[in-house]
Design a protein around this motif. Structure first.
Motif, short mmCIF file in Angstrom:
data_model
loop_
_atom_site.label_atom_id
_atom_site.label_comp_id
_atom_site.label_asym_id
_atom_site.label_seq_id
_atom_site.Cartn_x
_atom_site.Cartn_y
_atom_site.Cartn_z
N ASP A 71 0.84 -1.20 0.00
CA ASP A 71 0.00 0.00 0.00
C ASP A 71 0.88 1.25 0.00
O ASP A 71 1.71 1.45 0.90
CB ASP A 71 -0.91 -0.01 1.23
CG ASP A 71 -1.92 1.13 1.21
OD1 ASP A 71 -1.98 1.86 0.20
OD2 ASP A 71 -2.64 1.28 2.20
N ALA A 72 0.69 2.08 -1.02
CA ALA A 72 1.50 3.30 -1.12
C ALA A 72 1.26 4.25 0.03
O ALA A 72 2.14 5.03 0.40
CB ALA A 72 1.21 3.99 -2.46
N GLY A 73 0.06 4.20 0.62
CA GLY A 73 -0.24 5.10 1.72
C GLY A 73 0.64 4.86 2.94
O GLY A 73 0.98 5.80 3.67
N VAL A 74 1.02 3.60 3.17
CA VAL A 74 1.88 3.27 4.30
C VAL A 74 3.26 3.90 4.12
O VAL A 74 3.83 4.51 5.04
CB VAL A 74 2.00 1.74 4.46
CG1 VAL A 74 2.97 1.39 5.58
CG2 VAL A 74 0.64 1.12 4.71
N ILE A 75 3.80 3.76 2.92
CA ILE A 75 5.12 4.34 2.65
C ILE A 75 5.08 5.85 2.73
O ILE A 75 5.98 6.48 3.32
CB ILE A 75 5.61 3.87 1.26
CG1 ILE A 75 5.76 2.35 1.23
CG2 ILE A 75 6.92 4.54 0.89
CD1 ILE A 75 6.19 1.80 -0.11
N GLU A 76 4.06 6.46 2.16
CA GLU A 76 3.94 7.91 2.20
C GLU A 76 3.78 8.43 3.62
O GLU A 76 4.33 9.47 3.99
CB GLU A 76 2.76 8.36 1.33
CG GLU A 76 2.95 8.11 -0.15
CD GLU A 76 4.14 8.86 -0.72
OE1 GLU A 76 4.44 9.96 -0.21
OE2 GLU A 76 4.77 8.33 -1.65
N ALA A 77 3.06 7.67 4.44
CA ALA A 77 2.87 8.09 5.83
C ALA A 77 4.19 8.07 6.60
O ALA A 77 4.48 8.99 7.39
CB ALA A 77 1.85 7.18 6.51
N LEU A 78 4.99 7.05 6.37
CA LEU A 78 6.28 6.98 7.04
C LEU A 78 7.22 8.07 6.56
O LEU A 78 7.95 8.69 7.37
CB LEU A 78 6.92 5.61 6.81
CG LEU A 78 6.29 4.44 7.59
CD1 LEU A 78 6.90 3.12 7.15
CD2 LEU A 78 6.51 4.62 9.08
#
Length: 284
Positions: free
Chosen positions: A181-188
């Motif tokens: 999920d790209a959202g996980v990477i962007e959140a980190l």
């Protein structure tokens, strides 16, 4: 207004129930169907025009059935002992395990740079193209290439299997990472995490099950490859004994025993793979 000509045709058929079934026929489906039809006709033609000379098909069939009976109903060891057979099987498994475990470690490192969501696209595309070339060459050819430098034996077999394993697992690992999920990477990244933190805290934990699945799949493949390399590349192991039993001793009973042993190991590897994946999923 110009009209666009569609390459799609429709095959309308009426079912017994009275409903109309519409089959979509595109260009690729027509080509595939035509190719299969041509190959089928050529196969039939080849069997009909083959020069059988003085071959007695009935006698050949009876002899084949007799050999199968010896192989699978009277399997036995005649030229080496059970202890030697277990040792040779262990050697084959060891070759496969060594090529797989080293290849998995190398592949994981390379896959982090081959995944487009973790590295620049030019770098990722370059790696993917390079490993695609390596993967396109069969393992046995890589083994023979390394055999020129290292000589026929287990060294050349491991190097050839290792190179092809890396090429296979890099693609598999990179695709697994890209599905994250790209959202996980962007959140980190938004929270100030660097590249290494993203890898250790998001990528590895989230894709571990998939990475294990691909690694065990390759291990099972490497086991069968190690059997073949034992026969054709002098790598030793149970494959070499199978080659000797079938090509030199013509001992069908021993061929059957070795075949059963290889089948048993393959089933055990599949069972271990399934158990380990389920255990990891439960812990996760």
């Amino acid at each position: 207004m110009d009209t666009v000509k569609s390459s799609v045709t429709f095959d309308i058929r009426t079912k017994p129930s009275g409903k109309i079934k519409i089959t979509n026929w595109n260009k690729s489906k027509v080509v595939m169907t035509g190719t299969l039809l041509v190959l089928t006709l050529l196969t039939i033609y080849g069997f009909l025009t083959f020069d059988y000379k003085e071959i007695n098909l009935i006698q050949a069939t009876l002899d084949t059935l007799a050999n199968l009976k010896l192989m699978f109903l009277q399997a036995n060891l005649n030229n080496f002992t059970l202890a030697e057979a277990i040792y040779q099987i262990g050697l084959t498994v060891g070759l496969a395990f060594l090529a797989t475990i080293i290849g998995a470690v190398i592949s994981l490192f390379i896959a982090l740079f081959a995944a487009k969501n973790l590295s620049p696209k030019p770098l990722a595309n370059t790696i993917i193209i390079f490993i695609a070339f390596i993967r396109a060459v069969p393992t046995v050819l890589w083994v023979f290439i390394f055999a020129i430098a290292a000589g026929l034996g287990s060294e050349a077999a491991i190097l050839g299997m290792l190179l092809h394993t890396v090429a296979f697992l890099v693609k598999a690992f990179a695709e697994s990472i890209e599905e994250l999920d790209a959202g996980v990477i962007e959140a980190l990244r938004a929270s100030g995490a660097n590249w290494w933190h993203v890898v250790t805290n998001a990528v590895i934990p989230s894709t571990m099950t998939s990475l294990l699945s691909w690694t065990f799949l390759r291990f099972e493949t490497n086991f069968t490859v190690a059997v073949a390399m034992g026969a054709v590349a002098g790598a030793g192991g149970i494959g070499f004994e199978l080659f000797m039993a079938s090509g030199f001793y013509f001992d069908m009973k021993e061929v059957g025993f070795i075949t059963y042993a290889i089948l048993l190991i393959a089933v055990m590897l599949e069972f271990m793979s399934t158990r380990l994946k389920k255990r990891y999923i439960v812990k996760s």
